[in-house]
Design a protein around this motif. Sequence first.
Motif, short mmCIF file in Angstrom:
data_model
loop_
_atom_site.label_atom_id
_atom_site.label_comp_id
_atom_site.label_asym_id
_atom_site.label_seq_id
_atom_site.Cartn_x
_atom_site.Cartn_y
_atom_site.Cartn_z
N THR A 86 0.81 -1.06 0.02
CA THR A 86 0.11 0.13 -0.16
C THR A 86 0.94 1.13 -0.11
O THR A 86 1.93 1.25 0.36
CB THR A 86 -0.74 0.03 1.19
N THR A 87 0.08 2.56 -0.45
CA THR A 87 1.08 3.59 0.02
C THR A 87 0.82 4.24 1.44
O THR A 87 1.37 5.37 1.64
CB THR A 87 0.31 4.80 -1.12
N GLU A 88 0.00 3.44 1.95
CA GLU A 88 -0.44 3.92 3.25
C GLU A 88 0.85 3.57 4.34
O GLU A 88 1.03 2.33 4.53
CB GLU A 88 -1.66 3.20 3.75
N GLY A 89 1.37 4.68 4.85
CA GLY A 89 2.35 4.47 5.83
C GLY A 89 1.95 4.99 7.26
O GLY A 89 2.91 4.67 8.09
N ASP A 90 0.81 5.25 7.62
CA ASP A 90 0.57 5.85 8.88
C ASP A 90 0.65 4.83 9.91
O ASP A 90 0.20 3.73 9.65
CB ASP A 90 -0.97 6.58 8.81
N ASP A 91 1.03 5.12 10.99
CA ASP A 91 1.26 4.23 12.26
C ASP A 91 -0.15 3.78 12.61
O ASP A 91 -0.09 2.30 12.85
CB ASP A 91 2.12 4.71 13.30
N GLU A 92 -1.21 4.41 12.55
CA GLU A 92 -2.44 3.95 12.96
C GLU A 92 -3.05 3.11 12.08
O GLU A 92 -3.62 1.89 12.52
CB GLU A 92 -3.36 5.13 13.20
N VAL A 93 -2.86 3.22 10.93
CA VAL A 93 -3.38 2.33 9.64
C VAL A 93 -2.73 1.04 9.99
O VAL A 93 -3.28 -0.02 9.76
CB VAL A 93 -3.43 2.83 8.38
N LYS A 94 -1.19 1.13 10.02
CA LYS A 94 -0.43 -0.03 10.14
C LYS A 94 -0.94 -0.95 11.26
O LYS A 94 -1.13 -2.06 11.34
CB LYS A 94 1.11 0.20 10.35
N ALA A 95 -1.12 -0.25 12.51
CA ALA A 95 -1.63 -1.02 13.70
C ALA A 95 -3.05 -1.81 13.34
O ALA A 95 -3.13 -2.83 13.84
CB ALA A 95 -1.69 0.15 14.81
N ALA A 96 -3.84 -0.82 12.73
CA ALA A 96 -5.11 -1.40 12.33
C ALA A 96 -4.94 -2.80 11.54
O ALA A 96 -5.75 -3.73 11.79
CB ALA A 96 -6.15 -0.47 11.48
N GLY A 97 -3.99 -2.61 10.84
CA GLY A 97 -3.68 -3.87 9.64
C GLY A 97 -3.16 -5.01 10.45
O GLY A 97 -3.71 -6.31 10.39
N ARG A 98 -2.23 -4.74 11.21
CA ARG A 98 -1.73 -5.87 12.21
C ARG A 98 -2.73 -6.38 13.24
O ARG A 98 -2.99 -7.69 13.18
CB ARG A 98 -0.62 -5.33 13.29
N THR A 99 -3.74 -5.70 13.69
CA THR A 99 -4.85 -6.16 14.54
C THR A 99 -5.70 -6.97 13.85
O THR A 99 -6.24 -8.13 14.18
CB THR A 99 -5.52 -4.82 15.18
N ALA A 100 -6.02 -6.47 12.67
CA ALA A 100 -6.62 -7.43 11.70
C ALA A 100 -6.25 -8.50 11.36
O ALA A 100 -6.97 -9.57 11.09
CB ALA A 100 -7.16 -6.43 10.44
N GLY A 101 -4.72 -8.75 11.09
CA GLY A 101 -4.19 -9.99 10.69
C GLY A 101 -3.24 -10.01 9.93
O GLY A 101 -2.63 -11.15 9.47
N ALA A 102 -2.65 -8.78 9.35
CA ALA A 102 -1.71 -8.67 8.35
C ALA A 102 -0.14 -9.17 8.99
O ALA A 102 0.02 -8.63 10.39
CB ALA A 102 -1.87 -7.26 7.82
#
Length: 125
Positions: A86-102
């Motif tokens: 993704t182009t998304e580098g925001d820490d909050e979005v990354k944290a949401a991704g990790r929480t989701a299971g990435a």
Amino acid sequence: MAKLILIVDDSASLRRVVNLALSAAGYEVIEAEDGLDGLSKLDQLAGKKVHLIISDVNMPRMDGIEFVTQLKQKVAFKFTPVIMLTTEGDDEVKAAGRTAGAKAWIIKPFNPPQMLNAVSKLILP
């Protein structure tokens, strides 16, 4: 037998680049244009093992975080590794991704060797 990878991204050109890199490395590839299409394609694969999923975050209809959240609720895909590309580098979005299971996060633009390295680390032999 080739390992099967699903690419979920709304950009046809990006799917093509990722598909070419993965195919050249010997992987079998299926493409989906967004999260809803990705879930639908996975439902159509009944019985086939998907070894890895590469997903964008920002997509119409269903974004990557929601896609991974719904994916991980399916017993067959609970342990399937997911790379967010993704182009998304925001820490909050990354944290949401990790929480989701990435399991991994690659920022676009990416270089294919970097992506293939991440893929090879996440796909079990």
